[in-house]
Design a protein around this motif. Structure first.
Motif, PDB file in Angstrom:
ATOM      1  N   GLU A 192       0.830  -1.214   0.000  1.00 10.91           N
ATOM      2  CA  GLU A 192       0.000   0.000   0.000  1.00 10.91           C
ATOM      3  C   GLU A 192       0.862   1.260   0.000  1.00 10.91           C
ATOM      4  OE1 GLU A 192      -2.975   0.177   3.012  1.00 10.91           O
ATOM      5  OE2 GLU A 192      -3.600  -1.896   2.714  1.00 10.91           O
ATOM      6  N   LEU A 193       1.908   1.250   0.847  1.00 14.19           N
ATOM      7  CA  LEU A 193       2.743   2.450   0.992  1.00 14.19           C
ATOM      8  C   LEU A 193       3.437   2.844  -0.307  1.00 14.19           C
ATOM      9  CD1 LEU A 193       4.396   1.810   4.488  1.00 14.19           C
ATOM     10  CD2 LEU A 193       2.693   3.560   3.935  1.00 14.19           C
ATOM     11  N   LYS A 194       3.905   1.834  -1.065  1.00 10.61           N
ATOM     12  CA  LYS A 194       4.681   2.164  -2.269  1.00 10.61           C
ATOM     13  C   LYS A 194       3.857   2.923  -3.316  1.00 10.61           C
ATOM     14  CE  LYS A 194       4.038  -2.327  -4.589  1.00 10.61           C
ATOM     15  NZ  LYS A 194       3.277  -1.888  -5.755  1.00 10.61           N
ATOM     16  N   GLU A 195       2.517   2.855  -3.216  1.00 11.61           N
ATOM     17  CA  GLU A 195       1.662   3.572  -4.166  1.00 11.61           C
ATOM     18  C   GLU A 195       1.509   5.047  -3.807  1.00 11.61           C
ATOM     19  OE1 GLU A 195       0.752   2.070  -6.828  1.00 11.61           O
ATOM     20  OE2 GLU A 195       1.548   0.143  -6.122  1.00 11.61           O
ATOM     21  N   PHE A 196       1.908   5.424  -2.570  1.00 18.29           N
ATOM     22  CA  PHE A 196       1.683   6.799  -2.101  1.00 18.29           C
ATOM     23  C   PHE A 196       2.916   7.688  -2.195  1.00 18.29           C
ATOM     24  CE2 PHE A 196      -1.913   4.658  -0.299  1.00 18.29           C
ATOM     25  CZ  PHE A 196      -2.915   5.617  -0.248  1.00 18.29           C
ATOM     26  N   PHE A 197       4.096   7.103  -2.502  1.00 18.52           N
ATOM     27  CA  PHE A 197       5.334   7.883  -2.442  1.00 18.52           C
ATOM     28  C   PHE A 197       6.130   7.737  -3.732  1.00 18.52           C
ATOM     29  CE2 PHE A 197       4.139   6.794   1.883  1.00 18.52           C
ATOM     30  CZ  PHE A 197       4.172   8.040   2.496  1.00 18.52           C
ATOM     31  N   GLU A 198       7.050   8.664  -3.956  1.00 18.74           N
ATOM     32  CA  GLU A 198       7.921   8.645  -5.117  1.00 18.74           C
ATOM     33  C   GLU A 198       9.357   8.879  -4.658  1.00 18.74           C
ATOM     34  OE1 GLU A 198       7.082   7.837  -8.155  1.00 18.74           O
ATOM     35  OE2 GLU A 198       4.959   7.653  -7.636  1.00 18.74           O
ATOM     36  N   GLY A 199      10.289   8.743  -5.596  1.00 25.03           N
ATOM     37  CA  GLY A 199      11.689   9.084  -5.326  1.00 25.03           C
ATOM     38  C   GLY A 199      12.354   8.185  -4.301  1.00 25.03           C
ATOM     39  N   GLU A 200      13.224   8.811  -3.493  1.00 19.73           N
ATOM     40  CA  GLU A 200      14.044   8.047  -2.545  1.00 19.73           C
ATOM     41  C   GLU A 200      13.192   7.260  -1.552  1.00 19.73           C
ATOM     42  OE1 GLU A 200      17.690   8.676   0.654  1.00 19.73           O
ATOM     43  OE2 GLU A 200      16.936  10.395  -0.499  1.00 19.73           O
ATOM     44  N   LEU A 201      12.103   7.855  -1.094  1.00 15.39           N
ATOM     45  CA  LEU A 201      11.248   7.188  -0.113  1.00 15.39           C
ATOM     46  C   LEU A 201      10.626   5.915  -0.710  1.00 15.39           C
ATOM     47  CD1 LEU A 201      10.749   7.809   2.807  1.00 15.39           C
ATOM     48  CD2 LEU A 201       8.702   9.081   2.176  1.00 15.39           C
ATOM     49  N   LYS A 202      10.237   5.993  -1.964  1.00 17.08           N
ATOM     50  CA  LYS A 202       9.678   4.817  -2.631  1.00 17.08           C
ATOM     51  C   LYS A 202      10.739   3.731  -2.784  1.00 17.08           C
ATOM     52  CE  LYS A 202       6.618   3.512  -6.404  1.00 17.08           C
ATOM     53  NZ  LYS A 202       5.667   4.023  -7.393  1.00 17.08           N
ATOM     54  N   ALA A 203      11.972   4.132  -3.085  1.00 17.15           N
ATOM     55  CA  ALA A 203      13.074   3.168  -3.201  1.00 17.15           C
ATOM     56  C   ALA A 203      13.300   2.455  -1.867  1.00 17.15           C
ATOM     57  CB  ALA A 203      14.348   3.882  -3.645  1.00 17.15           C
ATOM     58  N   LYS A 204      13.235   3.225  -0.773  1.00 17.10           N
ATOM     59  CA  LYS A 204      13.414   2.623   0.555  1.00 17.10           C
ATOM     60  C   LYS A 204      12.304   1.628   0.879  1.00 17.10           C
ATOM     61  CE  LYS A 204      16.049   6.403   2.687  1.00 17.10           C
ATOM     62  NZ  LYS A 204      16.055   7.450   3.738  1.00 17.10           N
ATOM     63  N   ILE A 205      11.078   1.949   0.457  1.00 14.27           N
ATOM     64  CA  ILE A 205       9.949   1.035   0.692  1.00 14.27           C
ATOM     65  C   ILE A 205      10.164  -0.264  -0.092  1.00 14.27           C
ATOM     66  CG2 ILE A 205       7.467   0.686   0.350  1.00 14.27           C
ATOM     67  CD1 ILE A 205       7.200   3.791   0.765  1.00 14.27           C
ATOM     68  N   TYR A 206      10.562  -0.141  -1.371  1.00 10.90           N
ATOM     69  CA  TYR A 206      10.842  -1.329  -2.183  1.00 10.90           C
ATOM     70  C   TYR A 206      11.957  -2.174  -1.552  1.00 10.90           C
ATOM     71  CZ  TYR A 206       8.020  -0.351  -6.375  1.00 10.90           C
ATOM     72  OH  TYR A 206       6.986  -0.172  -7.262  1.00 10.90           O
ATOM     73  N   TYR A 207      12.995  -1.493  -1.094  1.00 14.21           N
ATOM     74  CA  TYR A 207      14.146  -2.180  -0.476  1.00 14.21           C
ATOM     75  C   TYR A 207      13.693  -2.975   0.746  1.00 14.21           C
ATOM     76  CZ  TYR A 207      18.781  -2.598   1.753  1.00 14.21           C
ATOM     77  OH  TYR A 207      19.927  -3.066   2.348  1.00 14.21           O
ATOM     78  N   GLN A 208      12.884  -2.330   1.607  1.00 15.97           N
ATOM     79  CA  GLN A 208      12.412  -2.995   2.818  1.00 15.97           C
ATOM     80  C   GLN A 208      11.456  -4.141   2.475  1.00 15.97           C
ATOM     81  OE1 GLN A 208      13.847  -1.878   5.513  1.00 15.97           O
ATOM     82  NE2 GLN A 208      12.893  -3.226   7.008  1.00 15.97           N
ATOM     83  N   LEU A 209      10.601  -3.926   1.474  1.00  8.57           N
ATOM     84  CA  LEU A 209       9.708  -4.988   1.011  1.00  8.57           C
ATOM     85  C   LEU A 209      10.512  -6.200   0.531  1.00  8.57           C
ATOM     86  CD1 LEU A 209       6.689  -3.619  -1.082  1.00  8.57           C
ATOM     87  CD2 LEU A 209       6.628  -5.352   0.716  1.00  8.57           C
ATOM     88  N   GLY A 210      11.608  -5.930  -0.185  1.00  9.11           N
ATOM     89  CA  GLY A 210      12.490  -7.005  -0.646  1.00  9.11           C
ATOM     90  C   GLY A 210      13.021  -7.832   0.512  1.00  9.11           C
ATOM     91  N   ILE A 211      13.402  -7.129   1.597  1.00  5.56           N
ATOM     92  CA  ILE A 211      13.908  -7.830   2.791  1.00  5.56           C
ATOM     93  C   ILE A 211      12.833  -8.733   3.385  1.00  5.56           C
ATOM     94  CG2 ILE A 211      14.689  -7.490   5.176  1.00  5.56           C
ATOM     95  CD1 ILE A 211      16.112  -4.917   4.175  1.00  5.56           C
TER      96      ILE A 211
END
Length: 818
Positions: A192-211
């Motif tokens: 849900e979160l990754k749909e609300f943000f862009e840029g560096e914050l979105k990258a961090k969400i993807y990274y954490q999701l990967g973990i």
């Protein structure tokens, strides 16, 4: 209707107003669907409960009872501060909606998950806030619990703005300590979160999701998330050079670890080296910040090269990590001592893998010293690491046959894990069971099979319970224990129990491979290979052939992705099939399998000479013996000449290990030429072997003097065959002299060969009519063989009879009746 409805009606009939029921119409059964059934069940629930009881049940339905001490009655009572809450809780228990959890004080769960899920659909913001208050109150009463924090985060995500949640999400630590239900909630939140943000914050969400995906074993989804994060960071780096290098390196590192876990070693090496290049650049600019990161990268490369069997590169990587961490620990002991212990522990595991047991022991002892210091300072954090190191040391002592030391180490580790498992059974019971496994292996070595069997079975009991909540991790461990039990029963000749255990291990592996083929198809193939060996040992050739073919099919498929690992086992399987066909006299099939095994290993040796080149000799040796038994000496020679070529190359790389094998193969080449009556080629090959063994015997007489004597003995036989008796006598004399020198090292071997050589010498002298020399050598031959007979009666009688027959013939030929 729903079967739960019947149970509730029977249990709570006193609360139902029968007068309000309508007359039953049998035709309604024809018109029942799931919605009507659900509606009926909900009416039953509301009928048997008061409004207060129903509201409490609804509030409790969104409390995660999978967490050990939920639903906690004490927390509920403290939260509501209502005189009637205790009564309502009691009513829910009596009505059969709640039941007490086993062995957990004040903890309850829903009797029927279906009702919990149904009620959960009706919750609103008020219920979610009550859930948050519940977990907050629980934290006050019992302290922090990562799973409870995830629950608060999850319920907040349903009622709060996303900006308030994202920082908590991306800073979640130690996901490996979370259970699947918590991780899955984090995944839901992250999507849900990754749909609300862009840029560096979105990258961090993807990274954490990967973990989180990686921790759940969902590697394909983890790879996608890491790549999405990487794409954003690379784009940001292009627009802002040198600002995102460390973030890019972190993603590369995660991808390297992911591919290593999936056994895609070439991809893993690519990404870890990309990480290394960036970290080396960053260390030049900011050594204090990035040196610890560089050490981790070298550590990851060490693990990767170990998995790839590139052991020298693995050792070098670990040593580089070690050098960095020793320096860091000198400047800041508190922060870097644990990392130093980690590196020493992994270096010890590498040395254990390559059978450098003393070096492994040294590293484990140094790691133990550090971890004892850390555990004394902070037992909560470091006691489990101490137990892990004690188990590793126990394993090394076991391999060094210092069983009492090994037992004491395992028992110390067991005591720690037993204490830890009281506080956190879900996490530490597994390690308790694993330590029982290590003790079981030790008792197996001590031939205390009853104790070994008992410990394996105790371990399996715990694992089967744990498998309900952690099927991925524990099923793998159950597979391992079943496999070891199979080996134990095989040693005890309990073949039915052994077969049952091997088949259970196979079933475990097949179940895992169904969901995670990339990870566990290798295990299926490995167990099929072991089953094949087991059946072959029992002469069950049909079952053995079937198991080998299953292993072969899987390894051939997997070898396309991972040749260095799976082609190795393809070669082994073809070789084992050849042995079956040989026993069945299916000579053509055996030859095809031997040749294919050799071809596979040759392919591996070409790509990875350091690792696989010497393995070819194993297969060419078997192929050579196969042709030799069929008297096909030209084909035998061909295989031995290939061996010779391989060992010349290997002796250049590692002379200490491979020069002796080169001498042995050179001798075998001479024997092949001898069988083909090629005198000059045979003599030349024997001379080369003799020269090589002379060099070896000069350096290591205790090992190679007997080998030198045997090549002289071979030359003696060779010259006798071609009727060159003087040359035969000279080499016979040299063989006797060298065997007499070697008596101090290998007495029995030398006595036997001296008896043979003197008997042979006597026969040559008798042909020259040197009667006194012949008689003297017959006497020596008898003397040596009778010395052996005193130690091992009966073992050498056949040869004694041969000597007496030769002596009788000698006297008869020369009419000497003495």
């Amino acid at each position: 209707g729903h079967p739960i409805s019947m149970e509730l009606i029977v249990r709570n009939y006193e609360h139902i107003n029968v007068d309000n029921l309508e007359i039953f119409d049998p035709k309604i059964i024809l018109d029942v669907d799931s919605e009507k059934t659900e509606e009926y069940l909900n009416r039953v629930v509301m009928e048997v409960l008061s409004d207060n009881d129903y509201e409490l049940l609804k509030n409790l339905s969104i409390i995660n009872s999978d967490i050990e001490n939920n639903i906690n009655k004490r927390v509920v009572e403290t939260l509501y501060i209502d005189a009637n809450i205790n009564l309502s809780f009691k009513n829910l228990i009596n009505a059969g909606f709640l039941k007490k959890k086993d062995n957990q004080e004040d903890a309850y769960e829903f009797t029927y998950d279906h009702i919990k899920e149904s009620l959960g659909l009706e919750v609103d913001e008020v219920n979610h806030r009550l859930a948050i208050n519940y977990y907050t109150k629980k934290k006050e009463l019992y302290g922090e619990n990562p799973a409870d924090f995830i629950e608060i985060l999850y319920h907040n995500s349903l009622i709060e703005t996303k900006e308030n949640l994202v920082l908590d999400f991306i800073s979640t630590e130690n996901p490996e300590l979370l259970k699947p239900y918590s991780l899955n909630k984090l995944v839901t939140l992250g999507k849900e979160l990754k749909e609300f943000f862009e840029g560096e914050l979105k990258a961090k969400i993807y990274y954490q999701l990967g973990i989180f995906y990686y921790t759940l074993g969902r590697y394909s989804e983890a790879e996608t998330c890491y790549n999405d994060a990487l794409k954003i960071y690379l784009d940001l780096e292009e627009r802002n050079p040198n600002l995102y290098q460390d973030k890019i390196a972190d993603v590369y590192s995660k991808l390297g670890t992911l591919f290593m876990k999936s056994r895609k070693y070439d991809e893993a090496e690519k990404y870890h080296n990309l990480t290394l290049n960036i970290k080396l650049t960053l260390v030049e600019k900011e050594p204090n910040t990035f040196l610890p990161h560089l050490a981790w990268t070298y550590g990851n490369l060490g693990l990767l090269y170990k998995a790839k069997k590139s052991y020298k590169m693995s050792e070098n990587s670990f040593k580089r990590a070690l050098d960095i961490r020793k320096g860091l620990a000198l400047t800041d002991r508190n922060d870097y001592l644990a990392d130093l212990a980690w590196t020493r522990g992994n270096l010890g595991l590498l040395y254990n893998k390559i059978k450098k047991k003393q070096k492994a022991k040294k590293e484990f002892l140094k790691a133990l010293e550090i971890r004892e210091e850390l555990a004394e300072r902070d037992p909560t954090t470091y006691l489990s690491d101490l137990a892990w190191t004690q188990n590793n040391l126990g394993t090394i002592y076991k391999k060094l046959q210092k069983y009492e030391y090994g037992k004491q180490m395992h028992l110390k580790a067991l005591k720690i894990y037993e204490d830890l498992s009281i506080k956190n059974p879900e996490y530490y019971l597994y390690y308790k069971a694993w330590t029982w496994d290590q003790l079981a292996l030790l008792y197996m070595n001590l031939k205390d099979n009853d104790e070994s069997e008992r410990l394996f079975k105790e371990s399996l009991k715990i694992k089967r319970i744990l498998a309900k909540s952690k099927p991925f991790k524990i099923e793998k461990s159950i597979m391992w224990s079943n496999g070891k039990l199979g080996l134990l029963y095989s040693k005890e000749k309990k073949y039915e129990e052994a077969e049952e255990s091997f088949l259970k291990a196979l079933s475990n592996a097949q179940k895992l491979a169904l969901y995670y083929p990339d990870l566990f198809e290798n295990n299926v193939a490995d167990i099929q290979l072991r089953l094949g060996n087991f059946y072959r040992g029992l002469n069950k050739t049909f079952e053995a052939e079937s198991a080998y073919k299953e292993a072969l099919k899987i390894n051939l498929k997997l070898s396309k992705k991972n040749p260095e690992l799976n082609l190795f086992y393809v070669g082994i399987t073809y070789n084992n099939l050849a042995k079956i066909y040989l026993n069945q006299n299916r000579l053509k099939d055996a030859e095809i399998c031997f040749l294919t095994a050799k071809k596979v290993r040759k392919k591996l040796a070409f790509r990875y000479p350091e690792i696989f080149l010497h393995y070819i000799e194993i297969y060419t040796d078997l192929l050579g013996k196969f042709y030799m038994n069929l008297n096909q000496y030209d084909k035998t020679l061909k295989t031995k000449l290939l061996d010779l070529k391989i060992y010349k190359r290997m002796a250049e790389i590692n002379p200490k290990t491979f020069f002796p094998r080169l001498a042995k193969v050179q001798k075998e080449v001479g024997s092949c030429y001898n069988k083909l009556d090629k005198f000059n080629e045979a003599e030349q090959a024997f001379f080369k072997s003799k020269k090589q063994y002379e060099n070896l015997a000069e350096k290591y007489p205790e090992i190679y003097l007997t080998s030198l004597a045997e090549i002289f003995q071979t030359l003696s036989h060779f010259y006798i065959k071609f009727n060159l008796k003087n040359e035969a006598l000279n080499n016979n004399h040299n063989a006797i002299n060298v065997f007499q020198q070697a008596m101090i090292y290998k007495q029995k071997l030398c006595l036997r060969n001296l008896a043979y050589l003197h008997n042979e010498r006597a026969l040559i002298h008798s042909e020259f009519k040197r009667f006194m020399s012949a008689k003297r050598n017959f006497a020596f031959s008898l003397e040596y063989i009778l010395d052996l007979v005193e130690e091992t009666p009966g073992k050498h009688l056949t040869y004694i009879n041969k000597i007496f027959d030769d002596i009788r013939l000698f006297y008869q030929n020369f009419e000497d009746l003495e």
